[in-house]
Design an enzyme around this catalytic site. Sequence first.
Site, PDB file in Angstrom:
ATOM      1  N   TYR B 100       0.829  -1.215   0.000  1.00  0.00           N
ATOM      2  CA  TYR B 100       0.000   0.000   0.000  1.00  0.00           C
ATOM      3  C   TYR B 100       0.855   1.253   0.000  1.00  0.00           C
ATOM      4  O   TYR B 100       0.511   2.244  -0.637  1.00  0.00           O
ATOM      5  CB  TYR B 100      -0.959  -0.009   1.189  1.00  0.00           C
ATOM      6  CG  TYR B 100      -2.139  -0.907   0.939  1.00  0.00           C
ATOM      7  CD1 TYR B 100      -2.959  -0.684  -0.167  1.00  0.00           C
ATOM      8  CD2 TYR B 100      -2.418  -2.001   1.739  1.00  0.00           C
ATOM      9  CE1 TYR B 100      -4.030  -1.515  -0.436  1.00  0.00           C
ATOM     10  CE2 TYR B 100      -3.480  -2.840   1.480  1.00  0.00           C
ATOM     11  CZ  TYR B 100      -4.283  -2.592   0.383  1.00  0.00           C
ATOM     12  OH  TYR B 100      -5.330  -3.412   0.103  1.00  0.00           O
ATOM     13  N   GLU B 199      -0.478 -31.942   8.604  1.00  0.00           N
ATOM     14  CA  GLU B 199      -0.893 -31.022   7.556  1.00  0.00           C
ATOM     15  C   GLU B 199      -2.204 -30.303   7.872  1.00  0.00           C
ATOM     16  O   GLU B 199      -2.300 -29.090   7.769  1.00  0.00           O
ATOM     17  CB  GLU B 199      -1.034 -31.769   6.220  1.00  0.00           C
ATOM     18  CG  GLU B 199      -1.537 -30.862   5.095  1.00  0.00           C
ATOM     19  CD  GLU B 199      -1.463 -31.504   3.722  1.00  0.00           C
ATOM     20  OE1 GLU B 199      -0.937 -32.622   3.619  1.00  0.00           O
ATOM     21  OE2 GLU B 199      -1.929 -30.877   2.770  1.00  0.00           O
ATOM     22  N   ASP B 251      -1.409 -35.520   3.981  1.00  0.00           N
ATOM     23  CA  ASP B 251      -2.291 -36.212   3.046  1.00  0.00           C
ATOM     24  C   ASP B 251      -1.428 -37.061   2.116  1.00  0.00           C
ATOM     25  O   ASP B 251      -0.214 -36.833   2.014  1.00  0.00           O
ATOM     26  CB  ASP B 251      -3.066 -35.206   2.178  1.00  0.00           C
ATOM     27  CG  ASP B 251      -4.198 -34.529   2.953  1.00  0.00           C
ATOM     28  OD1 ASP B 251      -4.621 -35.071   3.980  1.00  0.00           O
ATOM     29  OD2 ASP B 251      -4.647 -33.454   2.504  1.00  0.00           O
TER      30      ASP B 251
END
Lengths: 430, 366
Positions: B100, B199, B251
């Site tokens: 910004y 995870e 996973d």
Amino acid sequence: MCTESTDSRMTVFLRNNFSGMSTRAAKELLDVAEISEKAKPKSLKPEQYRALLEAFQGERTLDNKPVKLLNPPTNCLSPIEELLIKKGLSKTIDSRFVTTMTRSPTVTQGNPYQVEVGLIFGEGMLADRPVEVLRFANRVPLMYQQGGCLLTKAIESVDWRQYGLDQAGGRGVPKGPAAILVHLASTNVQFTSEAKEALADNSEVLEETRKALLEMGRGLRKHLEKKKKMAKTQEKFELVNDIIPAIAAKSAQILGRPVPELAGSITKIMSAVIAEEETVWNKETKKTDVSITLFNYTSRARSYTLLASWPERDGATMENNNTGGRKEATGVWAWKLDTLEPGQTYVIKYTLSGLEKGDWTDTDVFFRGSQDVIGATKMDEKLLEEIRRQEAVGTTDEEEVSDESDDAESLAEPEVPPPTGQQTLFGGGE
Amino acid sequence: MMSRTHTNDETKTALHAVVAEMYDKIVKGEAPTMTLPVRTKTNIAFDEKLGVYKYGKKRSTRDATSLGSAKQLLRALHVVEFIEEMIDAGKSSTLREMYYISEAWGLGKFGSQNESNNLAEDLEVVTKCLREDFKLRPEEDGARMIGNLTLRERNRRGEWMRINARDDVGDSGYGVPYNVELEKIELLEHDIKFIMAIETGGMFDRLIENGFDEDYNCGLLHLKGQPARSTRRILKRMSEEWDLPVVVFLDGDPWSFRIFASIAYGAIKTAHISEYLATPSATYLGITADDIMAYDLPNDDLSPRDVEALKAELTDPRFADPWWQEQINMMLELGKKAEQQSLAKYGLDFVTDTYLPEKLAELGLA
């Protein structure tokens, strides 16, 4: 027609009532239809009418060939014409690029017709929507049933992708910030229904419209290519005029050292000669102002001859051309420039009067010289010769044309009324 | 313990070298440039000494001959100036704040936050400094941690707080701050045998609910997908300073393989600081491709993107060892992937009562 005719012989009847009917054609038609030349029109039998009709339509043949008939006159058509199309399009949609294409009149099934197309491209229109299709038949806008109309089908049959518009699978109405106008002028416009909302299929008209669109598409492609080139040039300018000086200033500031000299870096980055052209309509003077600037961003001195296209044929005059130059050919002006030192620029300015707004929005810039110029095209001397040759032939061409029209008149029967305005071929007379 | 931060003066000097490269090129009458390592998998190599993957010798030069790269250089200069201002004023800002602030940089302003993040990374890579040296903070929050381990964190009032990540925290665990360096966090003591990095939040919470950390004497760390730098850094510190084994429970899909690679071998994007972030001793616990078969887990077909990712991994130097090649090829053959939570097929306790004990036993940890 036959029953009401007072003519004494069929040959006279045919010649008096049909357009472009020569004595030869009348004799041949009757011969093929097995009707006596001397037969009285009033006393023809129904089978004979049919035979005559078949002869007209080429179903009965002479030596296996249909009887040759002259094409009907086409000067009865009423095209919108380029100027009006351009003005109309620019008025409804305010944008920069307009191109039009008017095909020569031709004939289908005995009816003369003419196709005109126009295209407008640029800001103010949505880029992700299908283009607006403006259909006209004999100058009358067609508002409904766009999908079922021959003119729409012609647009859909063109692969617009090669001309710079988006089109899924190369079929259908293209997408892009554009509007396409199609006008069919004909003595017998075939509609799909009595409502006169859409034009019926006709492979000849479709092909003719398609050709017109293709030709127009080439104009669009040229424009887009030029625009792309200009954008690239614009980028380079932003690079050397804004970014590089900013980098130099900022790095010097951070390191607390003096701002370095930029000329070397700029020459290195650009290493090109760049031409920038600007053609704008001057609201106050009601004239078109053109300026061409040549920048030498190379490390060597360069010399060039610059050439620019201008609408001389359209009756424009060149004013305030303080940099002189000379006429190279019709519509092409040339300036032999002094040697451009590295980092030097040269500006050519002139004004075109006698034009309306939107008539001339793009000036093509050409050059003669060894090093390429970005933003200009190397002059194709063959093309120039071609233009000159056309100029030389131009006057004789016109004579030839008048010769032809003389011939045509001498061929035409005196009874044929001079074609005026809109007239249907078979509607005139009895 | 290596010190990874630089002093303010070192940072400034390094940044000035980047600026000087551009300045000198202009003085020489050439296009300004910035030279940086190529940041793709083709340019990472195993560093024997550090035991992690680092950038190789390939360098690319960003020069100001096109508008895009010239703007990048200008932005880099603005960022350097901004960092110097922060160093001098003793402030820090987030990467988003910098994005910004760049609104005021005119021609040098960023087009997207991604650009500003990438540029900060570029400067890190070129100067070998860290964004902490630049006083730039990430937006991302660190992970959560639970287990019988005690550390000291210096809070925003500058006071040191002693925190036990089992007794002094709620069920959401201890939140890892973005800065986990010595000046902020000290590791005190522990009574655990290993650390398990997990995870998904769902699995992390399942293990907490089932009391897995206490039953098996371990620390649990929630990675939140691809782990943030601070997460990888604290894992590395615990593993090194306390000499603890690290197992990673993810996973069973191509993206988890990548998460593991960035934990154990170093991420491609941050290969310049791999030695601070990677934990080479970490072990991949599951879900492996053979688990999908062995436990008959509910699974999904590999998408074309998955297959592409797996194929890319086959040529990734970090997956060059035979075990990974076998796993990747097996998954390609199966054409299947499975989530951690697919273990719930056999009930909520299956993962803590059966799956993990069996897998840990293989590693000699349970």
